[in-house]
Motif scaffolding. Structure first.
Motif, mmCIF file in Angstrom:
data_model
loop_
_atom_site.group_PDB
_atom_site.id
_atom_site.type_symbol
_atom_site.label_atom_id
_atom_site.label_comp_id
_atom_site.label_asym_id
_atom_site.label_seq_id
_atom_site.Cartn_x
_atom_site.Cartn_y
_atom_site.Cartn_z
ATOM 1 N N SER A 155 7.598 -0.402 -35.543
ATOM 2 C CA SER A 155 7.988 1.001 -35.659
ATOM 3 C C SER A 155 7.937 1.716 -34.313
ATOM 4 C CB SER A 155 7.134 1.728 -36.699
ATOM 5 O OG SER A 155 5.789 1.818 -36.289
ATOM 6 N N GLU A 156 7.003 1.354 -33.461
ATOM 7 C CA GLU A 156 6.916 2.001 -32.150
ATOM 8 C C GLU A 156 8.093 1.602 -31.262
ATOM 9 O OE1 GLU A 156 4.943 4.861 -29.788
ATOM 10 O OE2 GLU A 156 4.591 4.259 -31.864
ATOM 11 N N VAL A 157 8.487 0.334 -31.313
ATOM 12 C CA VAL A 157 9.667 -0.103 -30.546
ATOM 13 C C VAL A 157 10.905 0.632 -31.052
ATOM 14 C CG1 VAL A 157 11.197 -2.060 -30.043
ATOM 15 C CG2 VAL A 157 8.718 -2.352 -29.919
ATOM 16 N N MET A 158 11.039 0.738 -32.363
ATOM 17 C CA MET A 158 12.190 1.450 -32.931
ATOM 18 C C MET A 158 12.191 2.921 -32.521
ATOM 19 S SD MET A 158 12.556 -0.186 -36.747
ATOM 20 C CE MET A 158 13.925 0.886 -37.162
ATOM 21 N N LEU A 159 11.015 3.527 -32.510
ATOM 22 C CA LEU A 159 10.906 4.929 -32.127
ATOM 23 C C LEU A 159 11.274 5.131 -30.656
ATOM 24 C CD1 LEU A 159 9.998 7.774 -33.021
ATOM 25 C CD2 LEU A 159 7.687 7.143 -32.330
ATOM 26 N N GLU A 160 10.763 4.267 -29.799
ATOM 27 C CA GLU A 160 11.015 4.391 -28.364
ATOM 28 C C GLU A 160 12.462 4.067 -27.988
ATOM 29 O OE1 GLU A 160 8.084 2.025 -26.355
ATOM 30 O OE2 GLU A 160 6.456 3.402 -26.886
ATOM 31 N N HIS A 161 13.139 3.287 -28.836
ATOM 32 C CA HIS A 161 14.517 2.868 -28.543
ATOM 33 C C HIS A 161 15.449 3.258 -29.685
ATOM 34 C CE1 HIS A 161 13.124 0.582 -25.078
ATOM 35 N NE2 HIS A 161 12.099 0.226 -25.836
ATOM 36 N N ARG A 162 15.223 4.453 -30.226
ATOM 37 C CA ARG A 162 15.968 4.869 -31.429
ATOM 38 C C ARG A 162 17.474 4.914 -31.237
ATOM 39 N NH1 ARG A 162 13.317 10.339 -30.398
ATOM 40 N NH2 ARG A 162 11.563 9.118 -31.015
ATOM 41 N N GLY A 163 17.952 5.045 -30.015
ATOM 42 C CA GLY A 163 19.388 5.072 -29.778
ATOM 43 C C GLY A 163 20.006 3.691 -29.611
ATOM 44 N N ASN A 164 19.193 2.650 -29.636
ATOM 45 C CA ASN A 164 19.688 1.291 -29.454
ATOM 46 C C ASN A 164 20.473 0.850 -30.693
ATOM 47 O OD1 ASN A 164 19.806 -1.655 -29.421
ATOM 48 N ND2 ASN A 164 18.371 -1.537 -27.725
ATOM 49 N N PRO A 165 21.693 0.361 -30.496
ATOM 50 C CA PRO A 165 22.513 -0.070 -31.642
ATOM 51 C C PRO A 165 21.869 -1.180 -32.483
ATOM 52 C CG PRO A 165 23.806 -0.098 -29.603
ATOM 53 C CD PRO A 165 22.393 0.228 -29.229
ATOM 54 N N LEU A 166 20.939 -1.904 -31.911
ATOM 55 C CA LEU A 166 20.252 -2.965 -32.651
ATOM 56 C C LEU A 166 19.586 -2.424 -33.923
ATOM 57 C CD1 LEU A 166 19.250 -5.933 -32.738
ATOM 58 C CD2 LEU A 166 17.304 -5.183 -31.358
ATOM 59 N N PHE A 167 19.115 -1.174 -33.855
ATOM 60 C CA PHE A 167 18.379 -0.603 -34.983
ATOM 61 C C PHE A 167 19.231 0.287 -35.876
ATOM 62 C CE2 PHE A 167 15.056 -1.043 -31.595
ATOM 63 C CZ PHE A 167 14.466 -2.164 -32.150
ATOM 64 N N GLU A 168 20.495 0.415 -35.576
ATOM 65 C CA GLU A 168 21.374 1.352 -36.277
ATOM 66 C C GLU A 168 21.382 1.143 -37.794
ATOM 67 O OE1 GLU A 168 26.073 2.441 -36.172
ATOM 68 O OE2 GLU A 168 25.095 1.991 -34.265
ATOM 69 N N GLU A 169 21.555 -0.073 -38.242
ATOM 70 C CA GLU A 169 21.617 -0.333 -39.690
ATOM 71 C C GLU A 169 20.236 -0.319 -40.340
ATOM 72 O OE1 GLU A 169 24.167 -3.415 -41.244
ATOM 73 O OE2 GLU A 169 25.311 -3.420 -39.373
ATOM 74 N N LEU A 170 19.229 -0.730 -39.594
ATOM 75 C CA LEU A 170 17.879 -0.814 -40.147
ATOM 76 C C LEU A 170 17.209 0.557 -40.273
ATOM 77 C CD1 LEU A 170 15.410 -2.442 -41.071
ATOM 78 C CD2 LEU A 170 14.830 -2.760 -38.644
ATOM 79 N N ALA A 171 17.470 1.447 -39.333
ATOM 80 C CA ALA A 171 16.728 2.717 -39.239
ATOM 81 C C ALA A 171 16.651 3.516 -40.542
ATOM 82 C CB ALA A 171 17.289 3.566 -38.107
ATOM 83 N N PRO A 172 17.758 3.772 -41.244
ATOM 84 C CA PRO A 172 17.621 4.574 -42.471
ATOM 85 C C PRO A 172 16.788 3.880 -43.550
ATOM 86 C CG PRO A 172 19.949 4.057 -42.029
ATOM 87 C CD PRO A 172 19.137 3.459 -40.940
ATOM 88 N N HIS A 173 16.911 2.574 -43.652
ATOM 89 C CA HIS A 173 16.137 1.819 -44.643
ATOM 90 C C HIS A 173 14.660 1.793 -44.262
ATOM 91 C CE1 HIS A 173 19.909 0.562 -46.411
ATOM 92 N NE2 HIS A 173 20.303 0.213 -45.201
#
Length: 96
Positions: free
Chosen positions: A65-83
């Motif tokens: 979650s911290e990696v996702m938060l720090e890199h929230r604009g990264n396309p890698l997390f685009e589909e995962l983020a809302p779920h």
């Protein structure tokens, strides 16, 4: 953002057949906006898993979650983020 600092060490104890492994441990430092120790204590009070499994779950989740938060604009997390956001909301209110 102010962060707690942690050192994470992973040691490879045995392979999938139980044979001992001789490898250097993985070790890295990482920050997190939450106190991971407090989160682990709270999560271990839940009954979903045994304490060791719950510790692994909580630490892994907080690292991700911290990696996702720090890199929230990264396309890698685009589909995962809302779920992931929905999952975290459910987890925080006690699950289903």
């Amino acid at each position: 953002m102010k962060q707690h600092r942690y050192r994470v060490t992973v040691e490879h104890l045995a392979d999938q057949h139980g044979a001992p492994m001789q490898r250097d441990p993985l070790q890295f430092e990482v920050g997190n906006h939450d106190d991971i120790f407090s989160i682990v204590e709270r999560m271990q009070q839940r009954a979903e898993f045994d304490p060791q499994t719950m510790t692994a779950f909580a630490v892994g989740l907080k690292l991700l979650s911290e990696v996702m938060l720090e890199h929230r604009g990264n396309p890698l997390f685009e589909e995962l983020a809302p779920h992931f956001t929905q999952f975290m909301k459910e987890l925080k209110k006690g699950g289903r």
